[in-house]
Enzyme design. Structure first.
Site, PDB file in Angstrom:
ATOM      1  N   HIS A 349       0.827  -1.205   0.000  1.00  0.00           N
ATOM      2  CA  HIS A 349       0.000   0.000   0.000  1.00  0.00           C
ATOM      3  C   HIS A 349       0.864   1.259   0.000  1.00  0.00           C
ATOM      4  O   HIS A 349       0.580   2.213  -0.721  1.00  0.00           O
ATOM      5  CB  HIS A 349      -0.927  -0.002   1.217  1.00  0.00           C
ATOM      6  CG  HIS A 349      -2.206  -0.731   1.005  1.00  0.00           C
ATOM      7  ND1 HIS A 349      -2.286  -2.101   0.987  1.00  0.00           N
ATOM      8  CD2 HIS A 349      -3.477  -0.286   0.771  1.00  0.00           C
ATOM      9  CE1 HIS A 349      -3.545  -2.474   0.780  1.00  0.00           C
ATOM     10  NE2 HIS A 349      -4.275  -1.389   0.637  1.00  0.00           N
ATOM     11  N   LYS A 415      -9.081  -8.446   8.361  1.00  0.00           N
ATOM     12  CA  LYS A 415      -9.691  -8.857   9.624  1.00  0.00           C
ATOM     13  C   LYS A 415      -9.815  -7.658  10.536  1.00  0.00           C
ATOM     14  O   LYS A 415      -9.095  -6.666  10.387  1.00  0.00           O
ATOM     15  CB  LYS A 415      -8.894  -9.974  10.316  1.00  0.00           C
ATOM     16  CG  LYS A 415      -7.581  -9.563  10.952  1.00  0.00           C
ATOM     17  CD  LYS A 415      -6.962 -10.754  11.667  1.00  0.00           C
ATOM     18  CE  LYS A 415      -5.578 -10.441  12.236  1.00  0.00           C
ATOM     19  NZ  LYS A 415      -5.606  -9.583  13.419  1.00  0.00           N
TER      20      LYS A 415
END
Length: 496
Positions: A349, A415
């Site tokens: 990212h 998650k």
């Protein structure tokens, strides 16, 4: 007098222990999770616990890691002052040899997660060294060793404060857990260190996580001192928060609470809180000079029979993510994903956003695609990919707006909860956030039918991969309107 405890005894034992705990949960943890599964009333939380237990049994029989985050090696060594050894090397060096051997074992390679030079290059050591070592001289002529592997998701939720002596430790712990979110992958164990100094409190909390789960026995027998009363009180109050497995809302958030204390300064009350996740991994052994330790596998009858183990949920094609399909997804809904998706976590990212800001093009086209926050374990012969469970998504929150705006990405999979900034970005761009179960990495990997590195190969486990998946189980966490199961679920199951 015992025979000499050799360097080989120590190194061989620790290396074998690290491999052992990579695929075997402690028996007391399996029993506690089975009890939690049987008691759970929330359908979403019960399904998550079921995945964790199914994954655990698969790992026990397949000898592959319980979680893709195979953790940092934590080794506690108590050396008897009368122990006869032939050691000529520093403890750290001997233990690092054991870690290196365990992590690079060809039949079950573990994921290297340790980076050196944490303030600058953050280059991966490649073999998960160095270990985190605590050594103590104690009475006796033997060496007692406790080995654990601690994942980053739970470690990152560590809390610490120096409270006023008159403050309530229980109130502080419950408040901290309420604020911690689901990134530590509950249900798990909470370790609390009270007193000593700042470093002593942390060390006590970490060591307490290796104690056997005994809260059911304690409740049946009844508390016999203040610490036991506090353990029961804190556990009951935390479970009443309704956070539940994976933060989906449910009646069991913690399986046990451990408390260790030490004398402290009259003006202080240091308190450390360290959670252990659903990938709780530890074992201890004693060396007396008669050879390295041996470890017996747990009895497979410990794992409960779980009905309906096949994939259940709504089938979604990742190759046809239309706006109508996305708008139809609702928080808490179980999906089975099939098609192509890309992987990318922190380092990927960061590089993508730097490229976009510089006006460059990304190496992959994310338009109308899904991105899975994962750093998988390397495959062994016969596997497409090693265990490939999700990482904590909140670390990607600061990148979410720029990535969604520039790429047209539609789905994100990770998650735990998303922060307000990320949820707002998801709503504005009509995207959806899904969660896979943390602690079910081997189970998830069975849905991956093809895998290849497509970009940023130098990032190792953090490189961008293309996965082809079939019936990959996930749960809708944030819908296109910004509604989050991590807010509505715990609210529904909280008991005031």
């Amino acid at each position: 007098m015992s025979d000499r405890i050799t360097q080989a005894h120590l190194v061989d034992s620790i290396a074998e222990a690290l491999q052992y705990i990579s695929y075997y949960h402690p028996p007391d943890f399996i029993t506690a999770m089975a009890d939690a599964y049987n008691a759970e009333q929330s359908p979403s939380a019960k399904a998550a616990i079921a995945q964790i237990l199914i994954n655990s049994r698969m790992c026990a029989t397949g000898h592959r890691p319980i979680c893709q985050d195979t953790g940092v090696a934590n080794v506690f060594v108590e050396v008897g002052v009368e122990a006869r050894t032939d050691w000529t090397r520093p403890m750290q060096d001997m233990i690092d040899d054991a870690v290196r051997r365990a992590w690079l074992l060809e039949t079950n390679p573990l994921r290297a997660s340790v980076v050196v030079d944490p303030l600058d290059t953050r280059r991966n050591s490649g073999d998960n060294t160095p270990a985190m070592v605590q050594t103590e001289l104690v009475a006796g002529n033997s060496v007692h060793v406790t080995v654990s592997s601690k994942g980053g998701g739970s470690e990152n939720k560590t809390q610490f404060a120096v409270l006023n002596p008159s403050a309530s430790v229980a109130d502080w712990v419950v408040d901290r857990v309420a604020q911690m979110g689901a990134g530590w992958c509950p249900p798990g164990i909470l370790g609390i260190g009270v007193g000593g100094s700042v470093d002593k409190a942390m060390a006590m909390a970490k060591a307490s996580l290796n104690e056997a789960i005994d809260i059911t026995y304690l409740r049946a027998r009844g508390p016999q001192n203040r610490i036991e009363e506090m353990r029961l009180d804190i556990l009951d109050r935390i479970n009443a928060l309704g956070i539940g497995a994976q933060g989906l809302g449910g009646i069991t958030t913690a399986l046990d609470v451990k408390i260790a204390t030490f004398p402290t300064h009259a003006a202080s009350m240091p308190v450390a809180l360290i959670p252990n996740c659903a990938a709780t991994r530890h074992i201890d052994f004693m060396l007396t000079g008669d050879g390295p330790a041996t470890f017996a596998p747990p009895d497979l009858s410990l794992w409960p029979e779980i009905e309906g183990q096949g994939p259940i949920g709504r089938h979604i094609s990742l190759d046809d993510l239309t706006d109508d399909v996305l708008a139809s997804l609702t928080p808490g809904e179980t999906l089975l994903l099939s098609g192509k998706l890309y992987t990318g976590r922190d380092a990927a990212h960061k590089r993508m956003v730097e490229t976009l800001r510089a006006g460059g093009e990304l190496p992959v086209d994310l338009r109308d695609r899904a991105l899975y926050y994962v750093g998988p374990v390397d495959a062994i012969p016969g596997e497409v990919i090693g265990p490939a469970g999700p990482t904590t998504s909140t670390r990607m929150d600061k990148f979410t707006e720029e990535v969604l705006a520039a790429t047209g990405l539609k789905l994100m999979i990770g998650k735990a909860e998303r922060g307000a900034e990320a949820i707002d970005a998801i709503r504005r761009h009509g995207a959806v956030y899904l969660i896979a179960v943390g602690g079910a990495a081997y189970l998830v990997s069975q849905a991956i039918k093809a895998a290849r590195v497509v970009a940023y190969g130098d990032l190792g486990m953090e490189s961008i991969r293309e996965f082809t998946v079939e019936d990959m189980p996930v749960t809708v966490a944030v819908d296109t309107k910004g509604n989050s199961i991590h807010e509505t679920g715990p609210r529904q199951w909280a008991r005031t």
